[in-house]
Design a protein around this motif. Structure first.
Motif, PDB file in Angstrom:
ATOM      1  N   ILE A   3      25.697  52.006   9.941  1.00  0.00           N
ATOM      2  CA  ILE A   3      24.379  51.875  10.572  1.00  0.00           C
ATOM      3  C   ILE A   3      23.727  53.244  10.747  1.00  0.00           C
ATOM      4  O   ILE A   3      22.528  53.404  10.511  1.00  0.00           O
ATOM      5  CB  ILE A   3      24.521  51.157  11.931  1.00  0.00           C
ATOM      6  CG1 ILE A   3      24.953  49.710  11.695  1.00  0.00           C
ATOM      7  CG2 ILE A   3      23.231  51.214  12.732  1.00  0.00           C
ATOM      8  CD1 ILE A   3      25.361  48.971  12.948  1.00  0.00           C
ATOM      9  N   CYS A   4      24.511  54.237  11.120  1.00  0.00           N
ATOM     10  CA  CYS A   4      23.959  55.567  11.376  1.00  0.00           C
ATOM     11  C   CYS A   4      23.584  56.303  10.087  1.00  0.00           C
ATOM     12  O   CYS A   4      22.514  56.901   9.985  1.00  0.00           O
ATOM     13  CB  CYS A   4      24.960  56.415  12.155  1.00  0.00           C
ATOM     14  SG  CYS A   4      25.209  55.842  13.839  1.00  0.00           S
TER      15      CYS A   4
ATOM     16  N   VAL B 222      27.363  57.501   3.744  1.00  0.00           N
ATOM     17  CA  VAL B 222      28.699  57.893   4.181  1.00  0.00           C
ATOM     18  C   VAL B 222      29.438  56.676   4.748  1.00  0.00           C
ATOM     19  O   VAL B 222      30.632  56.475   4.477  1.00  0.00           O
ATOM     20  CB  VAL B 222      28.600  59.024   5.240  1.00  0.00           C
ATOM     21  CG1 VAL B 222      29.964  59.389   5.768  1.00  0.00           C
ATOM     22  CG2 VAL B 222      27.904  60.243   4.649  1.00  0.00           C
ATOM     23  N   GLY B 223      28.724  55.834   5.495  1.00  0.00           N
ATOM     24  CA  GLY B 223      29.323  54.660   6.101  1.00  0.00           C
ATOM     25  C   GLY B 223      29.829  53.646   5.088  1.00  0.00           C
ATOM     26  O   GLY B 223      30.813  52.939   5.341  1.00  0.00           O
ATOM     27  N   LEU B 224      29.197  53.584   3.936  1.00  0.00           N
ATOM     28  CA  LEU B 224      29.632  52.656   2.894  1.00  0.00           C
ATOM     29  C   LEU B 224      31.046  52.984   2.428  1.00  0.00           C
ATOM     30  O   LEU B 224      31.894  52.097   2.295  1.00  0.00           O
ATOM     31  CB  LEU B 224      28.653  52.695   1.722  1.00  0.00           C
ATOM     32  CG  LEU B 224      28.941  51.734   0.586  1.00  0.00           C
ATOM     33  CD1 LEU B 224      28.800  50.306   1.050  1.00  0.00           C
ATOM     34  CD2 LEU B 224      28.005  52.006  -0.574  1.00  0.00           C
TER      35      LEU B 224
ATOM     36  N   VAL C  76      28.869  59.093  11.625  1.00  0.00           N
ATOM     37  CA  VAL C  76      28.234  58.854  12.923  1.00  0.00           C
ATOM     38  C   VAL C  76      27.564  60.125  13.415  1.00  0.00           C
ATOM     39  O   VAL C  76      26.430  60.091  13.927  1.00  0.00           O
ATOM     40  CB  VAL C  76      29.275  58.336  13.946  1.00  0.00           C
ATOM     41  CG1 VAL C  76      28.691  58.288  15.340  1.00  0.00           C
ATOM     42  CG2 VAL C  76      29.800  56.973  13.534  1.00  0.00           C
ATOM     43  N   VAL C  77      28.234  61.265  13.256  1.00  0.00           N
ATOM     44  CA  VAL C  77      27.663  62.543  13.715  1.00  0.00           C
ATOM     45  C   VAL C  77      26.393  62.861  12.931  1.00  0.00           C
ATOM     46  O   VAL C  77      25.369  63.249  13.519  1.00  0.00           O
ATOM     47  CB  VAL C  77      28.708  63.675  13.582  1.00  0.00           C
ATOM     48  CG1 VAL C  77      28.069  65.035  13.830  1.00  0.00           C
ATOM     49  CG2 VAL C  77      29.855  63.439  14.548  1.00  0.00           C
ATOM     50  N   ILE C  78      26.419  62.702  11.622  1.00  0.00           N
ATOM     51  CA  ILE C  78      25.230  62.973  10.789  1.00  0.00           C
ATOM     52  C   ILE C  78      24.091  62.035  11.181  1.00  0.00           C
ATOM     53  O   ILE C  78      22.936  62.460  11.296  1.00  0.00           O
ATOM     54  CB  ILE C  78      25.576  62.841   9.288  1.00  0.00           C
ATOM     55  CG1 ILE C  78      26.478  63.986   8.858  1.00  0.00           C
ATOM     56  CG2 ILE C  78      24.317  62.818   8.431  1.00  0.00           C
ATOM     57  CD1 ILE C  78      27.057  63.810   7.464  1.00  0.00           C
ATOM     58  N   GLY C  79      24.421  60.754  11.391  1.00  0.00           N
ATOM     59  CA  GLY C  79      23.385  59.802  11.788  1.00  0.00           C
ATOM     60  C   GLY C  79      22.770  60.161  13.124  1.00  0.00           C
ATOM     61  O   GLY C  79      21.543  60.072  13.295  1.00  0.00           O
ATOM     62  N   CYS C  80      23.574  60.576  14.100  1.00  0.00           N
ATOM     63  CA  CYS C  80      23.041  60.979  15.403  1.00  0.00           C
ATOM     64  C   CYS C  80      22.196  62.242  15.291  1.00  0.00           C
ATOM     65  O   CYS C  80      21.139  62.366  15.939  1.00  0.00           O
ATOM     66  CB  CYS C  80      24.175  61.196  16.403  1.00  0.00           C
ATOM     67  SG  CYS C  80      24.989  59.661  16.889  1.00  0.00           S
TER      68      CYS C  80
ATOM     69  N   ALA D 123      16.939  64.772  15.247  1.00  0.00           N
ATOM     70  CA  ALA D 123      15.966  65.615  14.547  1.00  0.00           C
ATOM     71  C   ALA D 123      14.643  64.878  14.360  1.00  0.00           C
ATOM     72  O   ALA D 123      13.562  65.479  14.530  1.00  0.00           O
ATOM     73  CB  ALA D 123      16.533  66.039  13.193  1.00  0.00           C
ATOM     74  N   SER D 124      14.702  63.584  14.047  1.00  0.00           N
ATOM     75  CA  SER D 124      13.448  62.845  13.868  1.00  0.00           C
ATOM     76  C   SER D 124      12.695  62.692  15.184  1.00  0.00           C
ATOM     77  O   SER D 124      11.465  62.752  15.216  1.00  0.00           O
ATOM     78  CB  SER D 124      13.714  61.483  13.238  1.00  0.00           C
ATOM     79  OG  SER D 124      14.434  60.661  14.134  1.00  0.00           O
ATOM     80  N   VAL D 125      13.415  62.526  16.291  1.00  0.00           N
ATOM     81  CA  VAL D 125      12.756  62.434  17.598  1.00  0.00           C
ATOM     82  C   VAL D 125      12.106  63.771  17.941  1.00  0.00           C
ATOM     83  O   VAL D 125      10.956  63.823  18.399  1.00  0.00           O
ATOM     84  CB  VAL D 125      13.776  62.006  18.687  1.00  0.00           C
ATOM     85  CG1 VAL D 125      13.190  62.183  20.088  1.00  0.00           C
ATOM     86  CG2 VAL D 125      14.198  60.558  18.473  1.00  0.00           C
TER      87      VAL D 125
END
Length: 136
Positions: free
Chosen positions: A74-75, A79-81, A117-121, A126-128
């Motif tokens: 999800i994040c 990578v999650g795949l 998860v770290v990259i997604g967070c 960064a987008s916020v």
């Protein structure tokens, strides 16, 4: 001529009664009390049999980290795949009894999922920050 009596002839004598031996035990259906209000006698009709059972231990079964891998999917989906694929491979190896291979793929799934998860967070943060900076 003398006639033989028919089976269903009402004038023929009934068959003799069934003789119940007094040594036979009476067992009421399950859940009903014994008529004498005493505990029923258990009769075993088979000999004890020696058997051997194989015991397996569950101590060495590794975690598959599927939930962490789905969160990583999800994040950061690329990578999650790979993390989800490793988690599924871990489950398959556990099912086939390959504990050593399952431990290795379990470690790979964890090593791939945590950075996802770290990259997604980090991308979300960064987008916020960029959206806040653009509005100012």
């Amino acid at each position: 001529m003398d006639k033989e009596p028919l089976m269903n002839d009402p004038e023929s004598d009934p068959p003799p009664a069934y003789n119940v031996q007094s040594s036979q035990a009476y067992y009421p259906p399950f859940g009903y009390p014994h008529p004498d209000n005493r505990a029923p006698v258990h009769v075993y009709t088979h000999q004890p049999v020696m058997s051997t059972a194989m015991m397996t231990t569950v101590e060495g079964v590794p975690s598959d980290y599927l939930y962490l891998s789905i969160l990583s999917l999800i994040c950061c989906w690329p990578v999650g795949l790979f993390a989800v694929l490793m988690a599924i491979k871990t489950r398959d190896m556990i099912a086939h009894g390959n504990v050593d291979g399952a431990k290795e793929t379990s470690r790979k799934a964890r090593r791939i999922a945590i950075p996802g998860v770290v990259i997604g967070c980090m991308l979300f943060a960064a987008s916020v920050i960029i959206n806040i900076a653009v509005r100012i």
